[in-house]
Design an enzyme around this catalytic site. Sequence first.
Site, PDB file in Angstrom:
ATOM      1  N   TYR A  36      35.948  17.193  94.661  1.00 48.69           N
ATOM      2  CA  TYR A  36      36.930  18.275  94.788  1.00 48.69           C
ATOM      3  C   TYR A  36      36.958  18.819  96.213  1.00 48.69           C
ATOM      4  O   TYR A  36      38.003  18.826  96.883  1.00 48.69           O
ATOM      5  CB  TYR A  36      36.614  19.418  93.805  1.00 48.69           C
ATOM      6  N   THR A  53      39.751  26.271 100.228  1.00 53.48           N
ATOM      7  CA  THR A  53      38.555  26.861  99.626  1.00 53.48           C
ATOM      8  C   THR A  53      37.399  26.879 100.620  1.00 53.48           C
ATOM      9  O   THR A  53      37.348  26.043 101.532  1.00 53.48           O
ATOM     10  CB  THR A  53      38.158  26.026  98.386  1.00 53.48           C
ATOM     11  N   ASP A  54      36.452  27.803 100.398  1.00 56.10           N
ATOM     12  CA  ASP A  54      35.247  27.816 101.246  1.00 56.10           C
ATOM     13  C   ASP A  54      34.315  26.649 100.896  1.00 56.10           C
ATOM     14  O   ASP A  54      33.371  26.370 101.625  1.00 56.10           O
ATOM     15  CB  ASP A  54      34.515  29.163 101.113  1.00 56.10           C
ATOM     16  N   GLU A  55      34.612  25.957  99.784  1.00 56.77           N
ATOM     17  CA  GLU A  55      33.718  24.868  99.369  1.00 56.77           C
ATOM     18  C   GLU A  55      33.752  23.686 100.346  1.00 56.77           C
ATOM     19  O   GLU A  55      32.882  22.821 100.305  1.00 56.77           O
ATOM     20  CB  GLU A  55      34.050  24.417  97.938  1.00 56.77           C
ATOM     21  N   LYS A  57      39.851  18.640  99.221  1.00 53.86           N
ATOM     22  CA  LYS A  57      40.439  19.830  99.859  1.00 53.86           C
ATOM     23  C   LYS A  57      40.200  19.772 101.379  1.00 53.86           C
ATOM     24  O   LYS A  57      41.074  20.147 102.166  1.00 53.86           O
ATOM     25  CB  LYS A  57      39.824  21.118  99.289  1.00 53.86           C
TER      26      LYS A  57
HETATM   27  P1  NAD Z   1      44.594  26.038  88.833  1.00 53.66           P
HETATM   28  O1  NAD Z   1      43.895  24.776  88.439  1.00 53.66           O
HETATM   29  O2  NAD Z   1      44.534  27.220  87.954  1.00 53.66           O
HETATM   30  O3  NAD Z   1      46.143  25.733  89.097  1.00 53.66           O
HETATM   31  C1  NAD Z   1      46.592  24.573  89.745  1.00 53.66           C
HETATM   32  C2  NAD Z   1      48.082  24.441  89.450  1.00 53.66           C
HETATM   33  O4  NAD Z   1      48.558  23.287  90.159  1.00 53.66           O
HETATM   34  C3  NAD Z   1      48.391  24.218  87.961  1.00 53.66           C
HETATM   35  O5  NAD Z   1      49.467  25.043  87.578  1.00 53.66           O
HETATM   36  C4  NAD Z   1      48.788  22.745  87.902  1.00 53.66           C
HETATM   37  O6  NAD Z   1      49.720  22.452  86.871  1.00 53.66           O
HETATM   38  C5  NAD Z   1      49.380  22.531  89.287  1.00 53.66           C
HETATM   39  N1  NAD Z   1      49.338  21.124  89.691  1.00 53.66           N
HETATM   40  C6  NAD Z   1      48.257  20.287  89.642  1.00 53.66           C
HETATM   41  N2  NAD Z   1      48.613  19.081  90.077  1.00 53.66           N
HETATM   42  C7  NAD Z   1      49.912  19.158  90.459  1.00 53.66           C
HETATM   43  C8  NAD Z   1      50.838  18.223  91.007  1.00 53.66           C
HETATM   44  N3  NAD Z   1      50.474  16.961  91.263  1.00 53.66           N
HETATM   45  N4  NAD Z   1      52.092  18.633  91.281  1.00 53.66           N
HETATM   46  C9  NAD Z   1      52.470  19.920  91.016  1.00 53.66           C
HETATM   47  N5  NAD Z   1      51.650  20.837  90.467  1.00 53.66           N
HETATM   48  C10 NAD Z   1      50.372  20.453  90.206  1.00 53.66           C
HETATM   49  O7  NAD Z   1      44.044  26.361  90.300  1.00 53.66           O
HETATM   50  P2  NAD Z   1      43.772  27.766  90.990  1.00 53.66           P
HETATM   51  O8  NAD Z   1      42.428  28.216  90.643  1.00 53.66           O
HETATM   52  O9  NAD Z   1      44.940  28.647  90.780  1.00 53.66           O
HETATM   53  O10 NAD Z   1      43.737  27.305  92.523  1.00 53.66           O
HETATM   54  C11 NAD Z   1      44.930  27.231  93.290  1.00 53.66           C
HETATM   55  C12 NAD Z   1      44.594  26.760  94.694  1.00 53.66           C
HETATM   56  O11 NAD Z   1      43.658  27.657  95.276  1.00 53.66           O
HETATM   57  C13 NAD Z   1      43.962  25.386  94.740  1.00 53.66           C
HETATM   58  O12 NAD Z   1      44.479  24.705  95.868  1.00 53.66           O
HETATM   59  C14 NAD Z   1      42.473  25.663  94.915  1.00 53.66           C
HETATM   60  O13 NAD Z   1      41.847  24.622  95.621  1.00 53.66           O
HETATM   61  C15 NAD Z   1      42.531  26.931  95.743  1.00 53.66           C
HETATM   62  N6  NAD Z   1      41.372  27.838  95.597  1.00 53.66           N
HETATM   63  C16 NAD Z   1      40.979  28.264  94.352  1.00 53.66           C
HETATM   64  C17 NAD Z   1      39.922  29.159  94.240  1.00 53.66           C
HETATM   65  C18 NAD Z   1      39.475  29.695  92.900  1.00 53.66           C
HETATM   66  O14 NAD Z   1      38.470  30.387  92.831  1.00 53.66           O
HETATM   67  N7  NAD Z   1      40.197  29.431  91.813  1.00 53.66           N
HETATM   68  C19 NAD Z   1      39.270  29.606  95.384  1.00 53.66           C
HETATM   69  C20 NAD Z   1      39.702  29.159  96.634  1.00 53.66           C
HETATM   70  C21 NAD Z   1      40.764  28.284  96.722  1.00 53.66           C
END
Ligand code: NAD
Length: 321
Positions: free
Chosen positions: A148, A121-123, A152
Amino acid sequence: ILVTGGAGFIGSNFIRYLLQKYKNIKIINLDKLTYAGNLKNLKDIEKDKRYTFIRGDICNREVVRKAMSGCEIVVHFAAESHVDRSISGPEIFIKTNIFGTHVLLETARELKVKRFHHISTDEVFGQIELKSKEKWTEKSPYNPRSPYSASKAAADHLVRSYFATYKLPVTITNCSNNFGPYHFPEKFIPVAITKLILGKKIPIYKPGNQVRDWLYVIDHCRAIDLVLQKGKIGETYLVGSQHKEYSNLEVAKLIIKLMGKKNDQIEMVGDRPGHDVKYALSARKIEKELGWKPEHNFETYLEETINWYQNNESWWKNGKK
Ligand code: NAD
């Protein structure tokens, strides 16, 4: 391809994207199904012979080894992803986001996978002053400000260390805020849409001037796919839309307008501790080196997203429960 966290928001969109784009592909989805994971996100493809689901924790070495065996590529999404939850209970963030990434890296090294792609993430860069014109680049220093983003950031460092130390073929993408279908209704845009559908007001952290860079989730999926195809091993790519700046209040007002509601449907609530005021990044490197560009306009796809939530009430109503 092993996809971790494929039952979440971005992971499920990514799996669907790959299955639609590539005929000869085999995907294993390893997901613990926390509150954020939902197999309904993949209902339409669950019977596809190219797809296998394994319920399991990325912190469990045995489970990870079994899931990763025979895979050439790992795309690692699994994480605890909600900043507010990291403030009230950081421990699971440390466990999943740092230790879980470590288990995956160790297993990828042992099984000699051809590519380990880490989703970040950019965070991790912290925040930018509201009036500043600064944009983060791949060279910007890390300065995470929530448990968080700190977890990351730690995971990103671990991934890079496995490249430098063990020559594990890694790539990383740090993306801005995503929006689109299957976004769990605890995050800002789906909260705003679902509250309005329910006839309630949109809660916004005071003062509402926080600025985010919103990218449609499919553009993020395209960027990851491109990095898998053409990205340079050991490199990081920032991914973001870089459209005009929208504050949270402006996004809420836009959603209200698109849904034909009145502007009094906003409720200002107490701010989040350590709330980052602004995120802004430059996606010049991925644009210049790999030829990626966002293809989905914010306002058009915000409307698409609203339509999706309106047409899929049973999906998010269960989620809210
Ligand atoms: P989300 O919370 O919707 O999904 C996370 C998934 O990971 C869920 O299905 C959960 O069941 C699974 N999970 C959590 N802990 C786990 C574990 N210990 N073992 C196996 N599975 C596990 O998240 P998202 O928004 O889809 O984000 C996905 C990735 O992208 C993350 O790494 C997040 O940091 C990154 N990200 C998200 C955004 C955003 O805007 N949503 C932006 C940039 C980066």
